[in-house]
Design a protein around this motif. Structure first.
Motif, PDB file in Angstrom:
ATOM      1  N   ASN A  32       0.820  -1.217   0.000  1.00  0.00           N
ATOM      2  CA  ASN A  32       0.000   0.000   0.000  1.00  0.00           C
ATOM      3  C   ASN A  32       0.855   1.270   0.000  1.00  0.00           C
ATOM      4  O   ASN A  32       0.480   2.272  -0.597  1.00  0.00           O
ATOM      5  CB  ASN A  32      -0.917   0.024   1.221  1.00  0.00           C
ATOM      6  N   ARG A  33       1.991   1.226   0.697  1.00  0.00           N
ATOM      7  CA  ARG A  33       2.853   2.418   0.757  1.00  0.00           C
ATOM      8  C   ARG A  33       3.393   2.766  -0.622  1.00  0.00           C
ATOM      9  O   ARG A  33       3.465   3.946  -0.992  1.00  0.00           O
ATOM     10  CB  ARG A  33       4.001   2.213   1.744  1.00  0.00           C
ATOM     11  N   LEU A  34       3.780   1.752  -1.395  1.00  0.00           N
ATOM     12  CA  LEU A  34       4.284   1.998  -2.742  1.00  0.00           C
ATOM     13  C   LEU A  34       3.180   2.574  -3.630  1.00  0.00           C
ATOM     14  O   LEU A  34       3.393   3.552  -4.348  1.00  0.00           O
ATOM     15  CB  LEU A  34       4.846   0.723  -3.360  1.00  0.00           C
ATOM     16  N   VAL A  35       1.987   1.986  -3.573  1.00  0.00           N
ATOM     17  CA  VAL A  35       0.869   2.484  -4.379  1.00  0.00           C
ATOM     18  C   VAL A  35       0.568   3.933  -4.009  1.00  0.00           C
ATOM     19  O   VAL A  35       0.362   4.785  -4.883  1.00  0.00           O
ATOM     20  CB  VAL A  35      -0.377   1.580  -4.219  1.00  0.00           C
ATOM     21  N   ARG A  36       0.567   4.247  -2.724  1.00  0.00           N
ATOM     22  CA  ARG A  36       0.304   5.616  -2.269  1.00  0.00           C
ATOM     23  C   ARG A  36       1.399   6.569  -2.749  1.00  0.00           C
ATOM     24  O   ARG A  36       1.121   7.683  -3.177  1.00  0.00           O
ATOM     25  CB  ARG A  36       0.173   5.659  -0.750  1.00  0.00           C
ATOM     26  N   THR A  37       2.660   6.124  -2.716  1.00  0.00           N
ATOM     27  CA  THR A  37       3.770   6.946  -3.206  1.00  0.00           C
ATOM     28  C   THR A  37       3.613   7.235  -4.698  1.00  0.00           C
ATOM     29  O   THR A  37       3.843   8.357  -5.150  1.00  0.00           O
ATOM     30  CB  THR A  37       5.118   6.245  -2.946  1.00  0.00           C
ATOM     31  N   PHE A  43      -6.239   2.744  -2.096  1.00  0.00           N
ATOM     32  CA  PHE A  43      -7.478   2.186  -2.626  1.00  0.00           C
ATOM     33  C   PHE A  43      -7.982   1.070  -1.729  1.00  0.00           C
ATOM     34  O   PHE A  43      -7.186   0.308  -1.178  1.00  0.00           O
ATOM     35  CB  PHE A  43      -7.244   1.632  -4.040  1.00  0.00           C
ATOM     36  N   PRO A  44      -9.307   0.952  -1.597  1.00  0.00           N
ATOM     37  CA  PRO A  44      -9.834  -0.217  -0.884  1.00  0.00           C
ATOM     38  C   PRO A  44      -9.357  -1.472  -1.602  1.00  0.00           C
ATOM     39  O   PRO A  44      -9.181  -1.462  -2.828  1.00  0.00           O
ATOM     40  CB  PRO A  44     -11.358  -0.072  -1.012  1.00  0.00           C
TER      41      PRO A  44
END
Length: 124
Positions: A32-37, A43-44
């Motif tokens: 999730n941290r990579l996707v957010r970066t 995302f759910p």
């Protein structure tokens, strides 16, 4: 073939649609941290399975990949409601891969999604 990020492959024309997409992730994008970066968003997500594919944990590229394999299944997550702008950011990260339309099992149902696959598996 040199690309500027990933392409969308499947039935019909290659395009990025102006709609929300469910994206099956199985490798680095499970973080999730990579996707957010990459996207500035979280995302759910729900656990999901990609039937008919096999996970190759580490390839010559140094990253996990999936390849077609009858009777096999890849476990991962389904990111729900990924917007076109976020997909463009993820496409740029997934250079050398393309998005392919697939069906995954999640929550006891089979649902449409997209998944990043090596370009050699782009065709339907």
């Amino acid at each position: 073939m040199a690309t500027e990020g990933a392409r969308v492959e499947g039935r019909g024309r290659s395009s990025v649609r102006n709609r929300l997409t469910n994206l099956f992730v199985y490798g680095t994008l499970k973080d999730n941290r990579l996707v957010r970066t990459l996207t500035g968003r979280t995302f759910p997500r729900v656990t999901a399975e990609l039937p008919g594919w096999h996970l190759v944990p580490r390839t010559a590229s140094g990253y996990p990949e999936v390849e077609p394999a009858a009777g096999r299944c890849v476990r991962g997550y389904l990111l729900l409601g990924v917007d076109p702008e976020s997909l463009r950011a993820l496409d740029a990260y997934e250079e050398g891969y393309c998005r392919r339309r697939v069906r995954v099992r999640a929550g006891g149902r089979t649902v449409p999604a997209e998944v990043y696959v090596p370009e050699r598996w782009a065709g339907g």
